[in-house]
Motif scaffolding. Structure first.
Motif, PDB file in Angstrom:
ATOM      1  N   THR A   1       0.694  -1.127   0.230  1.00  0.00           N
ATOM      2  CA  THR A   1       0.060   0.042   0.116  1.00  0.00           C
ATOM      3  C   THR A   1       0.772   1.422   0.075  1.00  0.00           C
ATOM      4  O   THR A   1       0.432   2.342  -0.300  1.00  0.00           O
ATOM      5  CB  THR A   1      -0.905   0.163   1.235  1.00  0.00           C
ATOM      6  OG1 THR A   1      -0.247  -0.045   2.418  1.00  0.00           O
ATOM      7  CG2 THR A   1      -2.108  -1.100   1.050  1.00  0.00           C
ATOM      8  N   GLU A   2       2.058   1.143   0.462  1.00  0.00           N
ATOM      9  CA  GLU A   2       3.263   2.291   0.247  1.00  0.00           C
ATOM     10  C   GLU A   2       2.966   3.414   1.294  1.00  0.00           C
ATOM     11  O   GLU A   2       3.910   3.915   1.662  1.00  0.00           O
ATOM     12  CB  GLU A   2       3.335   2.602  -1.176  1.00  0.00           C
ATOM     13  CG  GLU A   2       3.779   1.989  -2.115  1.00  0.00           C
ATOM     14  CD  GLU A   2       4.741   2.414  -3.320  1.00  0.00           C
ATOM     15  OE1 GLU A   2       3.908   3.068  -3.718  1.00  0.00           O
ATOM     16  OE2 GLU A   2       5.894   2.033  -3.554  1.00  0.00           O
ATOM     17  N   ILE A   3       1.782   3.955   1.326  1.00  0.00           N
ATOM     18  CA  ILE A   3       1.642   5.317   2.179  1.00  0.00           C
ATOM     19  C   ILE A   3       0.452   4.907   3.253  1.00  0.00           C
ATOM     20  O   ILE A   3      -0.560   4.008   2.821  1.00  0.00           O
ATOM     21  CB  ILE A   3       1.115   6.221   1.410  1.00  0.00           C
ATOM     22  CG1 ILE A   3       0.093   6.165   0.741  1.00  0.00           C
ATOM     23  CG2 ILE A   3       2.528   6.731   0.496  1.00  0.00           C
ATOM     24  CD1 ILE A   3      -0.572   7.448   0.029  1.00  0.00           C
ATOM     25  N   PRO A   4       0.330   5.384   4.292  1.00  0.00           N
ATOM     26  CA  PRO A   4      -0.563   5.357   5.300  1.00  0.00           C
ATOM     27  C   PRO A   4      -2.112   6.007   4.869  1.00  0.00           C
ATOM     28  O   PRO A   4      -2.116   7.280   4.561  1.00  0.00           O
ATOM     29  CB  PRO A   4      -0.231   6.181   6.369  1.00  0.00           C
ATOM     30  CG  PRO A   4       0.861   6.738   6.522  1.00  0.00           C
ATOM     31  CD  PRO A   4       1.417   6.442   4.743  1.00  0.00           C
ATOM     32  N   ASN A   5      -2.910   5.126   4.324  1.00  0.00           N
ATOM     33  CA  ASN A   5      -4.073   5.587   3.543  1.00  0.00           C
ATOM     34  C   ASN A   5      -5.327   4.645   3.991  1.00  0.00           C
ATOM     35  O   ASN A   5      -5.149   3.397   3.493  1.00  0.00           O
ATOM     36  CB  ASN A   5      -3.921   5.636   2.311  1.00  0.00           C
ATOM     37  CG  ASN A   5      -5.226   6.270   1.530  1.00  0.00           C
ATOM     38  OD1 ASN A   5      -5.898   5.366   1.353  1.00  0.00           O
ATOM     39  ND2 ASN A   5      -5.158   7.621   1.065  1.00  0.00           N
ATOM     40  N   LYS A   6      -6.412   4.892   4.684  1.00  0.00           N
ATOM     41  CA  LYS A   6      -7.252   3.873   5.040  1.00  0.00           C
ATOM     42  C   LYS A   6      -7.741   3.019   3.897  1.00  0.00           C
ATOM     43  O   LYS A   6      -8.024   2.016   3.841  1.00  0.00           O
ATOM     44  CB  LYS A   6      -8.537   4.744   5.780  1.00  0.00           C
ATOM     45  CG  LYS A   6      -9.588   3.959   6.283  1.00  0.00           C
ATOM     46  CD  LYS A   6     -10.724   4.771   6.638  1.00  0.00           C
ATOM     47  CE  LYS A   6     -12.066   3.917   7.007  1.00  0.00           C
ATOM     48  NZ  LYS A   6     -13.236   4.804   6.795  1.00  0.00           N
ATOM     49  N   ARG A   7      -8.372   3.961   2.965  1.00  0.00           N
ATOM     50  CA  ARG A   7      -9.192   3.618   1.693  1.00  0.00           C
ATOM     51  C   ARG A   7      -8.097   2.357   0.898  1.00  0.00           C
ATOM     52  O   ARG A   7      -8.667   1.374   0.765  1.00  0.00           O
ATOM     53  CB  ARG A   7      -9.199   4.525   0.742  1.00  0.00           C
ATOM     54  CG  ARG A   7     -10.456   4.049  -0.477  1.00  0.00           C
ATOM     55  CD  ARG A   7     -10.485   5.303  -1.458  1.00  0.00           C
ATOM     56  NE  ARG A   7      -9.201   6.014  -1.844  1.00  0.00           N
ATOM     57  CZ  ARG A   7      -8.425   5.450  -2.752  1.00  0.00           C
ATOM     58  NH1 ARG A   7      -8.535   4.291  -3.353  1.00  0.00           N
ATOM     59  NH2 ARG A   7      -7.176   6.045  -3.084  1.00  0.00           N
ATOM     60  N   LYS A   8      -6.848   2.754   0.729  1.00  0.00           N
ATOM     61  CA  LYS A   8      -5.875   1.716   0.245  1.00  0.00           C
ATOM     62  C   LYS A   8      -5.589   0.571   1.115  1.00  0.00           C
ATOM     63  O   LYS A   8      -5.696  -0.561   0.605  1.00  0.00           O
ATOM     64  CB  LYS A   8      -4.562   2.275   0.114  1.00  0.00           C
ATOM     65  CG  LYS A   8      -4.450   3.374  -1.040  1.00  0.00           C
ATOM     66  CD  LYS A   8      -3.119   3.968  -1.535  1.00  0.00           C
ATOM     67  CE  LYS A   8      -2.096   3.217  -2.379  1.00  0.00           C
ATOM     68  NZ  LYS A   8      -1.001   3.649  -2.728  1.00  0.00           N
ATOM     69  N   LEU A   9      -5.849   0.594   2.261  1.00  0.00           N
ATOM     70  CA  LEU A   9      -5.428  -0.499   3.341  1.00  0.00           C
ATOM     71  C   LEU A   9      -6.605  -1.421   3.343  1.00  0.00           C
ATOM     72  O   LEU A   9      -6.576  -2.571   3.457  1.00  0.00           O
ATOM     73  CB  LEU A   9      -4.985  -0.007   4.745  1.00  0.00           C
ATOM     74  CG  LEU A   9      -4.570  -1.090   5.673  1.00  0.00           C
ATOM     75  CD1 LEU A   9      -3.426  -2.046   5.042  1.00  0.00           C
ATOM     76  CD2 LEU A   9      -3.973  -0.473   7.020  1.00  0.00           C
ATOM     77  N   LEU A  10      -7.705  -0.802   3.425  1.00  0.00           N
ATOM     78  CA  LEU A  10      -8.916  -1.283   3.245  1.00  0.00           C
ATOM     79  C   LEU A  10      -9.149  -2.441   1.995  1.00  0.00           C
ATOM     80  O   LEU A  10      -9.568  -3.508   2.158  1.00  0.00           O
ATOM     81  CB  LEU A  10     -10.418  -0.536   3.455  1.00  0.00           C
ATOM     82  CG  LEU A  10     -10.814  -0.576   4.922  1.00  0.00           C
ATOM     83  CD1 LEU A  10     -12.198   0.617   4.740  1.00  0.00           C
ATOM     84  CD2 LEU A  10     -11.412  -1.721   5.438  1.00  0.00           C
ATOM     85  N   SER A  11      -8.637  -1.743   0.998  1.00  0.00           N
ATOM     86  CA  SER A  11      -8.819  -2.408  -0.359  1.00  0.00           C
ATOM     87  C   SER A  11      -7.894  -3.627  -0.305  1.00  0.00           C
ATOM     88  O   SER A  11      -8.397  -4.508  -0.662  1.00  0.00           O
ATOM     89  CB  SER A  11      -8.505  -1.559  -1.367  1.00  0.00           C
ATOM     90  OG  SER A  11      -8.041  -1.994  -2.688  1.00  0.00           O
ATOM     91  N   TRP A  12      -6.668  -3.385   0.313  1.00  0.00           N
ATOM     92  CA  TRP A  12      -5.560  -4.593   0.430  1.00  0.00           C
ATOM     93  C   TRP A  12      -6.171  -5.602   1.206  1.00  0.00           C
ATOM     94  O   TRP A  12      -6.164  -6.734   0.841  1.00  0.00           O
ATOM     95  CB  TRP A  12      -4.450  -3.983   0.899  1.00  0.00           C
ATOM     96  CG  TRP A  12      -3.330  -5.103   1.040  1.00  0.00           C
ATOM     97  CD1 TRP A  12      -2.503  -5.194  -0.174  1.00  0.00           C
ATOM     98  CD2 TRP A  12      -3.113  -5.965   2.154  1.00  0.00           C
ATOM     99  NE1 TRP A  12      -1.475  -6.458   0.401  1.00  0.00           N
ATOM    100  CE2 TRP A  12      -1.903  -6.830   1.773  1.00  0.00           C
ATOM    101  CE3 TRP A  12      -3.450  -6.089   3.538  1.00  0.00           C
ATOM    102  CZ2 TRP A  12      -1.410  -7.731   2.606  1.00  0.00           C
ATOM    103  CZ3 TRP A  12      -2.997  -6.973   4.249  1.00  0.00           C
ATOM    104  CH2 TRP A  12      -2.111  -7.912   3.732  1.00  0.00           C
ATOM    105  N   ILE A  13      -6.827  -5.204   2.324  1.00  0.00           N
ATOM    106  CA  ILE A  13      -7.327  -6.303   3.229  1.00  0.00           C
ATOM    107  C   ILE A  13      -8.484  -7.056   2.563  1.00  0.00           C
ATOM    108  O   ILE A  13      -8.768  -8.435   2.781  1.00  0.00           O
ATOM    109  CB  ILE A  13      -8.056  -5.623   4.656  1.00  0.00           C
ATOM    110  CG1 ILE A  13      -6.834  -5.051   5.517  1.00  0.00           C
ATOM    111  CG2 ILE A  13      -9.127  -6.462   5.209  1.00  0.00           C
ATOM    112  CD1 ILE A  13      -7.528  -4.093   6.657  1.00  0.00           C
ATOM    113  N   LYS A  14      -9.370  -6.438   1.903  1.00  0.00           N
ATOM    114  CA  LYS A  14     -10.294  -6.874   0.821  1.00  0.00           C
ATOM    115  C   LYS A  14      -9.746  -8.110  -0.097  1.00  0.00           C
ATOM    116  O   LYS A  14     -10.262  -9.253  -0.070  1.00  0.00           O
ATOM    117  CB  LYS A  14     -11.160  -6.032   0.385  1.00  0.00           C
ATOM    118  CG  LYS A  14     -12.409  -6.507   0.092  1.00  0.00           C
ATOM    119  CD  LYS A  14     -13.581  -5.003   0.291  1.00  0.00           C
ATOM    120  CE  LYS A  14     -13.871  -4.840  -1.147  1.00  0.00           C
ATOM    121  NZ  LYS A  14     -14.552  -3.347  -1.322  1.00  0.00           N
TER     122      LYS A  14
END
Lengths: 279, 148
Positions: free
Chosen positions: A232-245
């Motif tokens: 995800t490279e940077i702290p970002n809620k949307r990106k991390l949620l997408s990675w979790i999914k």
């Protein structure tokens, strides 16, 4: 800036009431049973950084213990005991006015610690989850140090897995912040929500490390937080949620499908000493 | 509170430090930005950088109750031989496993450092060019970079 703040009680996993700019105005040390009025000025030799993965937190603790070797809370600037009530308070009465504080104040006092963690789970709020994850990391690490098994954290792992599968994310309220940080309120909130998701992954990674070499290991989970950060490279809620999914939940499902969880917990019911070991 | 309109050629930075004076950097210490921001090695560690923030409130927090908030003007640092590493530059370096002076084996730790740079609105004063100057001169430069 004096970065000692990162080595203070404000950033220690035994303090479930604060995490960076998130939390109450006071902290609570579940080891020394003290309300921390000025948590950022205090530390002790047991300090474990909650912003690090397990290995780095342990390495940091070794460095830290060279400077702070006595097993008591001290004022970092002087090395002296906090003395009068300026820095700490013995009575937890004040924090009991807060629903998370009330549970944390009882942590390890009456019921088992896992019972307190279960109570925090049922609150389902932004700060209660921070407290559950922070103290949950301390709990499983303590169980391992006392000869217990990684399975001391299996229920926590299961609860977290359920929340991750449901993409259950709690949002902070204005009173969940201790101070202003970041360039805007919107960014501060985003970073706080990202922190909560990353703390879930950190707990999961811890358990992977704890289970190394054990029967029924979940070793494959130890890289989850690092992998999420890398991709995800940077702290970002949307990106991390997408990675979790996309990926995180598959890691979890592979390591701990429901059938396996049921089999391990059924076994633990027959051998309860494997779960806690005096944590 | 800091804002995105902070400009190096006109605005100042704040640094919370001990009332007795700003900490002395060690120009020859390891140059990793991640190591510096995350305060690896803890108490007594040496670093070639001094951190500052755009936010007076954040600096107050780092100063603690017994500390002091110093101010610095990056536009004056060039004449002192101190390099300004802006928040913008730090954020460009702190991605994935980091780039340049922020390259680091753990993406998790790079990300954590980036979080702190953002939350604390952090900039660095880089003293690595002063490896060969005497300690009293270094002390003098440090005092000029962040003054009362």
């Amino acid at each position: 800036m004096r970065p000692q703040i990162l080595a203070s009680c404000a950033n220690c996993w035994f303090n479930g009431l604060q995490y960076g700019s998130i939390g109450l105005s006071v902290g609570y040390c579940t080891e020394h049973k003290l309300v921390l009025r000025r948590s950022e000025d205090l530390t002790c030799r047991r300090h474990m950084r909650k912003d690090f993965l397990l290995h780095s937190a342990r390495v940091f603790q070794l460095h830290h213990q060279r400077a702070f070797s006595e097993d008591k809370v001290v004022v970092m600037a002087t090395g002296n005991a906090p003395g009068n009530g300026e820095f700490t308070e013995e009575s937890p009465a004040f924090i009991r006015n807060d629903s998370v504080g009330d549970i944390v104040a009882d942590y390890g006092e009456y019921d088992t610690k896992i019972e307190s963690l279960a109570q925090l789970r049922t609150l389902r709020t932004f700060r209660s989850e921070f407290a559950m994850l922070s103290l949950g990391r301390a709990y499983t690490d303590r169980c391992i140090k006392r000869g217990g098994s990684w399975t001391s954290g299996i229920h926590l792992l299961w609860w977290i897995k359920r929340r991750m599968l449901d993409l259950e994310v709690y949002e902070p309220t204005p009173s969940d912040f201790r101070y202003s940080a970041a360039g805007s309120l919107q960014r501060q909130v985003d970073l706080a929500e990202w922190s909560l998701l990353m703390l879930r992954l950190t707990f999961i990674s811890d358990l992977g490390v704890h289970s190394q070499g054990a029967a029924d290991s979940v070793e494959s989970l130890q890289e989850v937080a690092e992998q999420a950060a890398l991709e995800t490279e940077i702290p970002n809620k949307r990106k991390l949620l997408s990675w979790i999914k996309r990926k995180g939940n598959s890691f979890l499902e592979d390591a701990m499908p429901e059938s396996r969880y049921r089999a391990i917990t059924a076994k633990l019911l027959k051998e309860p000493s494997q779960t806690q070991q005096g944590a | 509170m800091a804002s995105s309109s902070w400009k190096a050629n006109k605005d100042q930075l704040f640094r919370g430090d001990a009332e007795s004076g700003v900490a002395l950097p060690t120009p020859s210490a390891p140059s990793s930005i991640v190591r510096h921001v995350l305060y690896l090695e803890g108490y007594g560690r040496e670093t070639p950088y001094l951190s500052g923030t755009e936010s007076r409130e954040i600096a107050d927090r780092f100063a603690g109750a017994d500390g002091y908030v110093y101010t610095g003007r990056p536009k004056d640092w060039v004449n002192l031989g101190v390099k300004h590493r802006s928040r913008k530059e730090l954020l460009q370096l702190l991605r994935g496993k980091g780039k340049g002076d922020a390259e680091w084996p753990s993406a998790f730790e790079v990300m954590r450092a980036r979080q702190y740079v953002e939350e604390w609105q952090e900039h660095l004063a880089d003293f690595r060019n002063m490896d060969d100057i005497a300690e009293d001169k270094l002390r003098d430069v440090t005092k000029k970079a962040y003054s009362k």
